[in-house]
Enzyme design. Structure first.
Site, PDB file in Angstrom:
ATOM      1  N   ALA A  41       0.677  -1.213   0.001  1.00 47.17           N
ATOM      2  CA  ALA A  41      -0.027   0.113   0.103  1.00 47.17           C
ATOM      3  C   ALA A  41       0.840   1.153  -0.038  1.00 47.17           C
ATOM      4  CB  ALA A  41      -0.884   0.008   1.251  1.00 47.17           C
ATOM      5  N   GLU A 101       4.294  -5.433   7.383  1.00 47.82           N
ATOM      6  CA  GLU A 101       3.503  -4.329   8.113  1.00 47.82           C
ATOM      7  C   GLU A 101       4.089  -4.061   9.568  1.00 47.82           C
ATOM      8  OE1 GLU A 101       2.389  -6.333   5.958  1.00 47.82           O
ATOM      9  OE2 GLU A 101       0.765  -5.492   4.609  1.00 47.82           O
TER      10      GLU A 101
HETATM   11  N1  COA Z   1       4.498   3.035  -0.440  1.00 43.54           N
HETATM   12  C1  COA Z   1       5.276   4.386  -1.127  1.00 43.54           C
HETATM   13  N2  COA Z   1       5.964   4.116  -1.922  1.00 43.54           N
HETATM   14  C2  COA Z   1       6.672   3.166  -2.001  1.00 43.54           C
HETATM   15  C3  COA Z   1       6.663   1.906  -1.612  1.00 43.54           C
HETATM   16  C4  COA Z   1       5.168   1.939  -0.919  1.00 43.54           C
HETATM   17  N3  COA Z   1       4.878   0.687  -0.303  1.00 43.54           N
HETATM   18  N4  COA Z   1       7.432   1.036  -1.809  1.00 43.54           N
HETATM   19  C5  COA Z   1       8.464   1.737  -2.632  1.00 43.54           C
HETATM   20  N5  COA Z   1       7.959   3.196  -2.718  1.00 43.54           N
HETATM   21  C6  COA Z   1       8.696   4.040  -3.488  1.00 43.54           C
HETATM   22  C7  COA Z   1       9.911   4.542  -2.665  1.00 43.54           C
HETATM   23  O1  COA Z   1       9.483   5.526  -1.751  1.00 43.54           O
HETATM   24  C8  COA Z   1      10.728   5.228  -3.729  1.00 43.54           C
HETATM   25  O2  COA Z   1      10.081   6.614  -3.928  1.00 43.54           O
HETATM   26  P1  COA Z   1      11.252   7.622  -4.239  1.00 43.54           P
HETATM   27  O3  COA Z   1      12.033   7.362  -5.653  1.00 43.54           O
HETATM   28  O4  COA Z   1      10.326   8.838  -4.897  1.00 43.54           O
HETATM   29  O5  COA Z   1      11.836   8.028  -3.486  1.00 43.54           O
HETATM   30  C9  COA Z   1      10.540   4.366  -4.954  1.00 43.54           C
HETATM   31  O6  COA Z   1       9.304   3.617  -4.618  1.00 43.54           O
HETATM   32  C10 COA Z   1      11.496   3.219  -5.114  1.00 43.54           C
HETATM   33  O7  COA Z   1      11.631   2.420  -4.036  1.00 43.54           O
HETATM   34  P2  COA Z   1      13.267   2.120  -3.221  1.00 43.54           P
HETATM   35  O8  COA Z   1      12.588   2.192  -1.747  1.00 43.54           O
HETATM   36  O9  COA Z   1      13.980   3.465  -3.605  1.00 43.54           O
HETATM   37  O10 COA Z   1      13.534   1.169  -3.680  1.00 43.54           O
HETATM   38  P3  COA Z   1      14.715   0.049  -3.188  1.00 43.54           P
HETATM   39  O11 COA Z   1      15.074  -0.896  -4.157  1.00 43.54           O
HETATM   40  O12 COA Z   1      15.661   0.831  -2.450  1.00 43.54           O
HETATM   41  O13 COA Z   1      13.852  -0.762  -2.338  1.00 43.54           O
HETATM   42  C11 COA Z   1      11.866  -1.966  -1.315  1.00 43.54           C
HETATM   43  C12 COA Z   1      12.737  -1.703  -2.521  1.00 43.54           C
HETATM   44  C13 COA Z   1      10.686  -2.784  -1.854  1.00 43.54           C
HETATM   45  C14 COA Z   1      12.846  -3.069  -0.340  1.00 43.54           C
HETATM   46  C15 COA Z   1      11.428  -0.637  -0.755  1.00 43.54           C
HETATM   47  O14 COA Z   1      10.976   0.114  -1.521  1.00 43.54           O
HETATM   48  C16 COA Z   1      10.318  -1.143   0.495  1.00 43.54           C
HETATM   49  O15 COA Z   1      10.797  -1.457   1.556  1.00 43.54           O
HETATM   50  N6  COA Z   1       9.392  -0.618   0.296  1.00 43.54           N
HETATM   51  C17 COA Z   1       8.171  -0.704   1.141  1.00 43.54           C
HETATM   52  C18 COA Z   1       7.778  -2.016   1.478  1.00 43.54           C
HETATM   53  C19 COA Z   1       6.457  -2.287   2.512  1.00 43.54           C
HETATM   54  O16 COA Z   1       6.745  -1.821   3.904  1.00 43.54           O
HETATM   55  N7  COA Z   1       5.278  -2.381   1.899  1.00 43.54           N
HETATM   56  C20 COA Z   1       4.159  -2.652   3.000  1.00 43.54           C
HETATM   57  C21 COA Z   1       3.321  -1.191   2.945  1.00 43.54           C
HETATM   58  S1  COA Z   1       2.016  -1.503   3.960  1.00 43.54           S
END
Ligand code: COA
Length: 260
Positions: free
Chosen positions: A66, A135
């Site tokens: 999300a 989460e």
């Molecule tokens: N919500 C909002 N934005 C998100 C997102 C999420 N769940 N997951 C990734 N993004 C965004 C990042 O903020 C980033 O945006 P920006 O470039 O404007 O800063 C972009 O997507 C790329 O993500 P990034 O974190 O830079 O990639 P990464 O390769 O370093 O890491 C993940 C990848 C998946 C490990 C990391 O993005 C992550 O942990 N995301 C959240 C996962 C999560 O907790 N999901 C549960 C939500 S309830």
């Protein structure tokens, strides 16, 4: 409806839905959820559509959850409403779709992304996929059915472990525990899903819809799975497809189902 966050097209009787926010790893914001709800609802009555294939744009993520930036300021009531709307309009709608829904998990499937894949009937993952429900790292629990569907798919013990630790697991591990049906190289992902769909599309559509209802009823504490099976089995006898299927068998020919 013209979609801003999804690509949606019907090809060979399959509705291909691609969540198209690759720069945000296809995170589920309100607009994505509204459009998904619309696409799935419309597909139910579109005679061109026999099945749905759901994937994410790009090679990195199916859906990374999300959209965290959207709900960061929510209070108790808003949080509850967010989950309720998601359950009703998107996740349960996919699970209860009368047409089979396959998730092609092409990378990260985290939080709401894994919950979305788990709401689909079948999951195929690319070998680079990473799956998890992180989460609790945000001070939350899964709110789009994850606590229920993960336990249904992999059992209570592994569901507790995945949710408590927030660890991501590999596609291979997901295959081993029954969270996905197949793992394939990323370049073969859509082809593998299409191969499966080609077979499913030859089967009787109304019988498949009945099977979806009966299987889902068994996992719904408010329903009676066995009674639903009895009812749906009976309903099949009232279809043209049943007459065609049995006639084709006895006449030693291939059945041509019309979904009637
Ligand atoms: N919500 C909002 N934005 C998100 C997102 C999420 N769940 N997951 C990734 N993004 C965004 C990042 O903020 C980033 O945006 P920006 O470039 O404007 O800063 C972009 O997507 C790329 O993500 P990034 O974190 O830079 O990639 P990464 O390769 O370093 O890491 C993940 C990848 C998946 C490990 C990391 O993005 C992550 O942990 N995301 C959240 C996962 C999560 O907790 N999901 C549960 C939500 S309830």
């Amino acid at each position: 409806m013209t979609y801003q966050q999804l690509l949606a097209e019907v090809n060979n009787n399959v509705l291909y839905i691609t969540i198209n926010r690759p720069q945000k790893l296809n995170a589920l914001n309100k607009e994505v959820l509204d459009e998904l709800a619309h696409a799935v609802a419309t597909a139910q009555t579109d005679k061109q559509v026999r099945a749905i294939l759901l994937t994410g744009a790009g090679e990195k993520a199916f859906v990374a959850g999300a959209d965290i930036s959207e709900f960061q300021s929510y209070n108790l009531e808003e949080g509850k409403q967010l989950a309720k709307d998601g359950h009703e309009n998107v996740f349960n709608a996919i699970e209860n779709s009368s047409k089979p829904v396959i998730a092609a998990v092409n990378g990260f499937a985290l939080g709401g992304g894994l919950e979305l894949a788990m709401a689909c009937h079948i999951r195929i993952a690319s070998d680079n996929a990473k799956l998890g429900l992180p989460e609790v790292t945000l001070g939350l629990i899964p709110g789009y059915g994850g606590t229920q569907r993960l336990a249904q798919l992999v059992g209570k013990g592994l569901a507790f472990e995945m949710i408590f630790t927030a660890d991501m697991i590999s596609a291979e591990k997901a295959l081993q525990i029954g969270l996905v049906n197949y793992v394939v190289p990323q370049s073969d992902l859509l082809a593998r899903a299409e191969e499966l769909l080609d077979k499913i599309k030859q089967r009787a559509p109304l019988a498949i819809a009945s099977a979806i209802k009966a299987i889902n009823a068994g996992f719904n504490p408010k329903a009676d799975g066995y009674q639903t099976e009895i009812d749906e089995f009976g309903n099949c006898f009232d279809t043209h497809d049943f007459k065609e299927g049995t006639a084709a068998f006895l006449e030693k020919r291939k059945a041509i189902f019309k979904g009637q």
